[in-house]
Design a protein around this motif. Structure first.
Motif, PDB file in Angstrom:
ATOM      1  N   VAL A   1     -30.058  41.573 -33.965  1.00 56.84           N
ATOM      2  CA  VAL A   1     -29.822  40.386 -34.785  1.00 56.84           C
ATOM      3  C   VAL A   1     -30.325  40.599 -36.206  1.00 56.84           C
ATOM      4  O   VAL A   1     -29.673  40.212 -37.178  1.00 56.84           O
ATOM      5  CB  VAL A   1     -30.501  39.153 -34.148  1.00 56.84           C
ATOM      6  N   ASN A   2     -31.469  41.271 -36.352  1.00 59.45           N
ATOM      7  CA  ASN A   2     -32.001  41.409 -37.718  1.00 59.45           C
ATOM      8  C   ASN A   2     -31.144  42.353 -38.564  1.00 59.45           C
ATOM      9  O   ASN A   2     -31.031  42.168 -39.766  1.00 59.45           O
ATOM     10  CB  ASN A   2     -33.478  41.830 -37.713  1.00 59.45           C
ATOM     11  N   ARG A   3     -30.482  43.310 -37.886  1.00 56.19           N
ATOM     12  CA  ARG A   3     -29.563  44.187 -38.618  1.00 56.19           C
ATOM     13  C   ARG A   3     -28.378  43.355 -39.111  1.00 56.19           C
ATOM     14  O   ARG A   3     -27.974  43.458 -40.270  1.00 56.19           O
ATOM     15  CB  ARG A   3     -29.050  45.289 -37.666  1.00 56.19           C
ATOM     16  N   ALA A   4     -27.862  42.497 -38.230  1.00 57.00           N
ATOM     17  CA  ALA A   4     -26.738  41.632 -38.580  1.00 57.00           C
ATOM     18  C   ALA A   4     -27.120  40.690 -39.710  1.00 57.00           C
ATOM     19  O   ALA A   4     -26.336  40.434 -40.634  1.00 57.00           O
ATOM     20  CB  ALA A   4     -26.293  40.848 -37.353  1.00 57.00           C
ATOM     21  N   ASP A   5     -28.328  40.190 -39.623  1.00 57.28           N
ATOM     22  CA  ASP A   5     -28.835  39.278 -40.640  1.00 57.28           C
ATOM     23  C   ASP A   5     -28.818  39.963 -42.002  1.00 57.28           C
ATOM     24  O   ASP A   5     -28.355  39.406 -43.004  1.00 57.28           O
ATOM     25  CB  ASP A   5     -30.261  38.868 -40.246  1.00 57.28           C
ATOM     26  N   GLU A   6     -29.316  41.198 -42.026  1.00 52.78           N
ATOM     27  CA  GLU A   6     -29.367  41.997 -43.245  1.00 52.78           C
ATOM     28  C   GLU A   6     -27.949  42.219 -43.785  1.00 52.78           C
ATOM     29  O   GLU A   6     -27.689  42.048 -44.980  1.00 52.78           O
ATOM     30  CB  GLU A   6     -30.047  43.341 -42.909  1.00 52.78           C
TER      31      GLU A   6
END
Lengths: 892, 109
Positions: A312-317
């Motif tokens: 999720v944090n990769r997607a957020d970035e």
């Protein structure tokens, strides 16, 4: 597997007890015979051999008993005996049993009920396949005064985000909307969603009948006129006709072809959708041609499925970078005062309102406390009952009963009590879930409006779910161990001789500690409830700015394509004239917004040519202020003469006047909306503030313009001040609407009082429930105090008798008892207040204008508690003073 | 409760398992066999033998079957299960370790 095998063997032993017994007999007999044979072979005569063999083998009965024991049979037998015994004990003490079961049922039932709410609203996973790969994408907007989250997207920005990101398998857009269905019978307003065609495939929801949308069906604006309908609508409108695909349904008077029916469970991400329209149809259906091309018209949400293995944090970035890139090319705020970005949040997290989660967590903790207090109280009660059986226990210990045998017996009693309580608790829980909706007519969220966030849905909760039954059972057993262990262990530690002599003069230390704990827990609850109630009181005290009494409101939305230009104004003017003369109607008004519906038409404005920031625009009929009871503070209100061809005029709210002009007179200054530069309006009046959004928010800068003068507005509220009940008024009004246009649905009919009540629903829900739980805790704790003191007095009858005989005044005796009880209460109170000081912090965010450690509330709680405690102590004390020394001395 | 005091705790299990490892035996013959093999040093009392047999059966290490004896009567014959065989191996290893250790201590000069 091994363990299971053993259990199987054990059960075999249990179930085929007769066979096992028989085999045991035969085995022993064989051994005996072999022994006899050996002795005979050695030269004994048969008779001697027999008795010698019997001697050699020893006590056969004991031997068999030991074999049974090794087979684990004894435990079963003993359990059955214990159960039998426990049932007898519970029946013998019927009153005590009834009280215990009742308190347990209340404690466990309330906990189960709140758990079921907490689970369905907060903890339950999202019901899509591989839901952990689903995220919600949001644009964010950071101004110097803070960050705005939870914003919708505009279509162009959504398209940019879709093409500039790489972390997602697919992205779908959806927007809650209301649609008019005008096919047969009464025209109807239903909720639905505009969705991009990737929506159903992304969520992995296939159609039950027909199909959902095909990929890229939504690329051409204003086509295709196709719709997927809900299972409910299919049953209601089409009588569950399996040949529904291909039929036509009119949505906002535009014919749509039905291509499929959604599965029964699916109500869209807004949880209330009855139909789904491709997003490309939005301009036609809303009659806003630029619906999909306006870059700053934010109106729909995005959900995405992550590519496998993407965190999720990769997607957020990824999303943040995409937004930053398109904002550089086409900035949303050319002045660059705000920075725009985006964020990706797991779907479940995005669906949960943190305040609802907090409220339910607090309530769950509260019922947990009530249950704990109940357990402490029962524990103390059982302890004294077990001690009352000291003679029996001592006798059994003296003749060699094992301590564990005693513990097991007492535990059987407690667990049986807990199980009965648990079953009764299911009834209590069902009752609570029935009664709760009364506190909460429109859901915990914004007045029942369709939102993306999960609300409280009482209909969706079924106690028959295995999870809740399991929870109930588990909780009952835990409670049984909780209140049963201490008394059982305590009793088993009695010395055999103690039972006959000393037990009754123990200092009951365990009971005292338990009492202090009960008091402390109850005080924490009382303090929490007190703070919530005070907050609720403050909310009720808020001046909404209108007089809601006998106001009835409903909504109408005209199809824009059939009501072009000035037609809506004409329609509403005609309607206003006709409803104003209905029987019982004193006044009537229309407006695009009404107070406390959570909506505002926000626009940017200039005052005397200066930039004035955001203002809330209200388009109202001239009678609006009078109808709603909004006071005119300065100047004049609108008249029928303020029309399209006369100079533009505006009325502003007190807070707008203060914001734009400070202490200066606002009259005759001008105000202009940025979106309509030609309409410079002269300020003709100032009215009192009213709350249009959430009740706890400060007033906005409200600007009112007359509907006779402003741009025609297709959707309006009609407000009637009527002496008649709502049902008859609405049906009369509906008839008037039908005369003007039979295909326009009347919807969202309610009273203004209901709207105001809904605005405080969330706080009312939490505070009333907390207050009930705290009240329950107070009662249980008081009963505990009362019980302990009564018991002490009854055990000390002899001592009191002697004291009185020796000349102690009865008042002194009473004082000793009260002092004894109150001392414990004060200790508990102090600990409780300290605990409350820490625990009420949890309430932050649920409170309005009250600090979590509100001193006034704490003092009031202390006062309330002490007065209850005095009463609970006074009753046993009075009994102590009435002790007759003669009777008391003979008592032993 | 009649565990022979000269038997190290738990050794009875080992003796029983070992005794029936070759072929199934009934209670009486297990006792006799232990007695004979140990040249009358180890005498297993019924009071410990039968509870131990029932316990081992409950553990799943041995199973019982009613079969005729050489004299024609039926008796309850016990035999090792697969799990019992594993257990026997474990107990034998333990015993070797233990008796070896004891030997080391007592034979030290």
């Amino acid at each position: 597997m091994r363990r299971f095998d053993k259990l199987r063997l054990r059960f075999r032993s249990l179930l085929r007890q007769a066979k096992v017994e028989d085999e045991l007999d035969r085995e022993m007999q064989f051994h005996l015979d072999a022994q006899i044979q050996e002795y005979i072979n050695a030269g004994m005569d048969p008779e001697d051999a027999r008795s010698a063999a019997l001697r050699a083998i020893g006590n056969i009965g004991l031997l068999k008993e030991e074999c049974r024991d090794k087979r684990g049979l004894r435990l079963f037998e003993e359990s059955a005996r214990n159960l039998h015994y426990a049932i007898r004990m519970l029946r013998k003490n019927a009153t005590l049993t009834a009280v215990s079961v009742l308190t347990l049922a209340l404690g466990i039932g309330a906990t189960t009920a709140i758990f079921s709410l907490l689970y369905t609203t907060v903890l339950a996973p999202v019901a899509y396949s591989e839901a952990d790969r689903l995220v919600v994408l949001e644009p964010t907007n950071t101004a110097p005064n803070g960050t705005v989250n939870g914003m919708p997207w505009s279509y162009p920005k959504f398209q940019d985000a879709r093409s500039l990101t790489t972390a997602f398998e697919s992205i779908a857009g959806f927007a809650p909307a209301e649609f008019s269905l005008t096919d047969a019978g009464e025209p109807e307003r239903v909720r639905g969603e505009y969705v991009s065609t990737s929506y159903f495939t992304l969520l992995d929801v296939p159609a039950a009948i027909g199909r959902t949308f095909l990929a890229n069906e939504d690329t051409t604006p204003n086509s295709p006129a196709i719709v997927v309908i809900s299972d409910n609508l299919w049953r209601k409108k089409f009588a569950a006709d399996s040949g529904v695909v291909g039929k036509t349904i009119r949505i906002n008077r535009i014919p749509f072809t039905i291509v499929g029916v959604a599965p029964q469970f699916f109500k869209g991400e807004t949880a209330s959708a009855e139909l789904w329209v491709p997003i490309s149809m939005a301009p036609a259906v809303t009659n806003i041609p630029a619906r999909l091309t306006r870059r700053f018209s934010h109106w729909f949400r995005a959900v995405a499925r992550l590519k496998p293995g993407v965190a999720v944090n990769r997607a957020d970035e990824d999303l943040k970078q995409a937004v930053t890139r398109f904002e550089e090319l086409q900035p949303s705020d050319p002045t660059r005062q705000r920075t725009f970005s985006g964020r990706a949040i797991p779907l479940l997290e995005a669906k949960i309102d943190p305040n609802v989660r907090r409220a339910l967590t607090v309530l769950f903790a509260a019922v947990g406390f009530v249950l704990l207090i109940t357990c402490l109280n029962l524990s103390s009660l059982l302890l004294s009952r077990h001690l009352a059986r000291h003679t029996e226990i001592s006798t059994r210990l003296a003749i060699g009963a094992g301590r564990w045998t005693l513990v097991r017996q007492f535990m059987t009693e407690s667990l049986l009590l807990a199980t009965i309580g648990g079953v009764a608790a299911l009834v209590v829980a069902a009752l609570i879930l029935r009664l709760l909706p009364m506190l909460e007519p429109a859901g915990l969220l914004t007045g029942g409006a369709s939102t993306f966030i999960r609300g409280l849905n009482f209909d969706a909760i079924s106690l028959q779910r295995p999870l809740f039954l399991l929870f109930n059972l588990g909780l009952s057993i835990v409670a049984g161990f909780c209140f049963g262990t201490l008394p059982a262990l305590h009793v088993s530690r009695l010395q055999p001789n103690e039972g006959f002599a000393i037990a009754r003069h123990r200092k009951y230390t365990a009971r005292r500690v338990m009492l202090v704990a009960q008091v402390a827990l109850a005080v924490v609850l009382l303090a929490g409830a007190g703070v919530m109630l005070r907050s609720f009181g403050k909310l009720l005290g808020i001046d909404v700015g209108v007089n809601p009494d006998s106001l009835i409101v409903f909504r109408l939305e005209l199809p824009g394509n059939l009501y072009p230009d000035d037609a809506p104004r004409q329609f509403f003017q005609n309607l206003l004239d006709s409803v104003a003369s209905l029987p019982g109607v004193e006044r009537a008004a229309i407006a695009n917004t009404i107070p406390l519906r959570g909506q505002n038409e926000v626009t940017r404005g200039t005052v005397d040519g200066r930039e004035a920031g955001e203002v809330a625009l209200h388009i109202v009929s001239p009678g609006f202020f009078q109808t709603l009871g909004i006071p005119l503070l300065k100047g004049r209100s609108f008249t029928e003469d303020d029309r399209a061809n006369s100079p533009h005029v505006a009325v502003i709210s007190e807070s707008a006047a203060r914001r734009f002009f400070g202490d200066q007179d606002p009259l005759d200054h001008t105000i202009t909306r940025v979106s309509r530069p030609g309409e410079e309006a002269r300020i003709i009046g100032v009215v009192g503030n009213s709350k249009y959004r959430l009740i706890e928010m400060g007033p906005d800068a409200d600007i009112y313009v007359s509907h006779l003068q402003a741009e025609p507005w297709p959707g309006n509220y009609v407000v009637l001040k009527s002496r008649m009940p709502i049902e008859s008024t609405i049906s009369l009004a509906r008839a008037e609407v039908r005369k003007l246009d039979p295909l326009v649905p009347v919807y969202d009919a309610t009273t203004m009082n209901q709207v105001v009540a809904n605005a405080t629903a969330r706080t009312r829900f939490s505070s009333v429930l907390l207050a009930i739980f705290a009240g329950l805790a107070l009662v249980v704790a008081s009963v505990g105090i009362y019980g302990l003191l009564t018991y002490t007095v009854s055990q000390c009858t002899r001592e009191i008798g002697i004291r009185i005989a020796l000349g102690a005044k009865r008042s002194q005796i009473g004082r000793i008892v009260v002092r004894d009880g109150l001392a414990l209460c004060v200790v508990g109170l102090v600990i409780g207040l300290a605990g409350a000081h820490a625990a009420t912090r949890l309430l932050r965010g649920l409170l309005y204008q009250v600090t979590p450690t509100d001193p006034l509330t704490f003092v009031a709680v202390a006062g309330l508690f002490i007065s209850t405690a005095v009463l609970a102590c006074w009753l046993p004390a009075r009994r102590a003073t009435r002790v007759d020394p003669i009777v008391a001395l003979r008592h032993e | 409760m009649g565990k022979p005091s000269d038997l190290v705790q738990g050794t009875l299990d080992l003796l029983i398992l070992k005794t029936i490892s070759a072929e199934p035996k009934h209670g009486w013959s297990i006792a006799k066999r232990i007695q004979q093999t140990s040249r009358d040093v180890l005498q297993v009392q019924q009071g410990s033998l039968y509870p131990a047999l029932h316990r081992l059966e409950q553990q799943g290490w041995i199973t019982a079957e009613w079969k005729p004896t050489e004299t024609g009567r039926t008796a309850k014959f016990y035999k090792l299960t697969a799990a019992g065989r594993k257990q026997l191996k474990k107990e034998l290893e333990n015993w070797d370790r233990l008796s070896g250790a004891i030997n080391l201590v007592v034979s030290e000069t």
